[in-house]
Design a protein around this motif. Structure first.
Motif, PDB file in Angstrom:
ATOM      1  N   ILE A 191       1.722  80.413  76.502  1.00 34.50           N
ATOM      2  CA  ILE A 191       1.999  78.800  76.593  1.00 34.50           C
ATOM      3  C   ILE A 191       1.110  77.367  76.791  1.00 34.50           C
ATOM      4  O   ILE A 191       1.014  76.911  75.669  1.00 34.50           O
ATOM      5  CB  ILE A 191       3.391  79.017  78.030  1.00 34.50           C
TER       6      ILE A 191
ATOM      7  N   PHE B 130      10.385  76.070  72.026  1.00 32.58           N
ATOM      8  CA  PHE B 130       9.551  77.475  72.723  1.00 32.58           C
ATOM      9  C   PHE B 130      10.564  77.950  73.887  1.00 32.58           C
ATOM     10  O   PHE B 130      10.000  77.341  74.480  1.00 32.58           O
ATOM     11  CB  PHE B 130       8.430  77.701  73.028  1.00 32.58           C
TER      12      PHE B 130
ATOM     13  N   PHE C 162       9.629  73.361  76.277  1.00 27.93           N
ATOM     14  CA  PHE C 162       8.790  74.908  76.236  1.00 27.93           C
ATOM     15  C   PHE C 162       9.617  75.069  77.683  1.00 27.93           C
ATOM     16  O   PHE C 162       9.973  74.703  79.076  1.00 27.93           O
ATOM     17  CB  PHE C 162       7.554  75.220  77.144  1.00 27.93           C
TER      18      PHE C 162
ATOM     19  N   ILE D  75       8.778  70.853  80.492  1.00 33.98           N
ATOM     20  CA  ILE D  75       8.339  72.356  80.590  1.00 33.98           C
ATOM     21  C   ILE D  75       9.020  72.540  81.551  1.00 33.98           C
ATOM     22  O   ILE D  75       9.474  71.827  82.768  1.00 33.98           O
ATOM     23  CB  ILE D  75       6.949  72.240  80.796  1.00 33.98           C
TER      24      ILE D  75
END
Ligand code: HPA
Length: 278
Positions: A271, A234, A115, A32
């Motif tokens: 998320i 993403f 992410f 992330i």
């Protein structure tokens, strides 16, 4: 004192990976990267370990005040994650190789999804401050490419495909999650420039004309590198200021941070739910 990079980029990556693996050896599923003003998601991570960037060999160090600069290891929505608190922007003076170094490291630590969040200006006239845009494609306007130079064959091919840089199944799921939670979430194209100045009116007009819905100064380098390594991505933008023609106001960093804070709970929810669904 920072080490001088006397060894190859590839070796620098492996040094960093070995150092981190020596401290945290559990498998990690998700990487992330949190954008400007969007670090709150960290509070939802059951933190198991933190490593400041300056303790990782060859890791760049962040300079922007709103960034703390550490890797966070733990559980989010039942999955093991590594989160970067503080990212490296090209406008800070880092090379693209430095900007994307952590993504290479994450991949070698075993992450299977990336992410990314960012703060962006809204070019699409339908957007409002504090809303979210799930990125479904991008336009790269940076003057440098992180893949330029000798190809790192350990990581991926010379000419990576970019026909689907953002995992469309995750885009669809995100829109579904937004709907179920009555969040106004747009989908669109993110363009990125090097910054650090914001755009002129003529540039905003141009960006909208060429097909961008939002404009920022990050994300695309990391996504290019992730895709070269076949890592599904993403990415989501918090719309922090409006820059559609006729709607342009002066942008202040305080307002960008306030709008990011406004967008953050919805972003965090999306998320977390997406990671749960992996
Ligand atoms: N332009 C570029 N980057 C940005 C903007 C903008 O208007 N807002 C937040 N990041």
């Amino acid at each position: 004192m920072r080490q001088e990079p006397t060894i190859s980029y590839l070796d620098q990556i492996y040094h960093a990976v070995n150092d981190i693996s020596g401290k945290y050896s559990k498998p990690i599923e998700v990487g992330i990267i949190l954008g400007t003003g969007l670090g709150q998601l960290i509070q939802h991570i059951e933190i198991e370990m933190e490593i400041p960037y300056n303790e990782i060999p060859y890791f760049p160090i962040s300079t922007v005040e709103s960034h703390k600069g550490r890797l966070i290891f733990g559980k989010l929505s039942g999955k093991s994650v590594v989160a970067m608190q503080g990212r490296f922007h090209y406008y800070e003076g880092y090379s693209m190789k430095e900007v994307t170094f952590p993504v290479r490291v994450m991949k070698k630590l075993g992450v299977q999804h990336l992410f990314v969040s960012n703060a962006a200006g809204g070019l699409n006239p339908d957007f409002q401050i504090g809303q979210l845009m799930v990125i479904n494609d991008h336009i790269d306007l940076f003057p440098e490419n992180p893949l330029r130079g000798k190809n790192l064959d350990d990581f991926g091919v010379r000419f990576p495909d970019m026909s689907e840089p953002y995992a469309l199944d995750l885009v669809e799921k995100a829109m579904q999650i937004a709907k179920e939670n009555s969040l106004t979430v747009h989908q669109g194209v993110y363009a990125a420039v090097q910054g650090p100045n914001l755009e002129t009116r003529a540039e905003y007009k141009y960006l909208w004309k060429i097909g961008a819905d939002a404009i920022g100064m990050s994300t695309i380098p990391e996504v290019i590198v992730a895709r070269q390594m076949d890592l599904p991505v993403f990415a989501i933008s918090a719309i922090t200021d409006l820059c559609s023609p006729g709607n342009i106001k002066k942008v202040k960093i305080e307002e960008v941070l306030a709008a990011a804070a406004q967008a953050e709970p919805g972003m965090g929810l999306i998320i977390k739910e997406l990671i749960k669904s992996l």
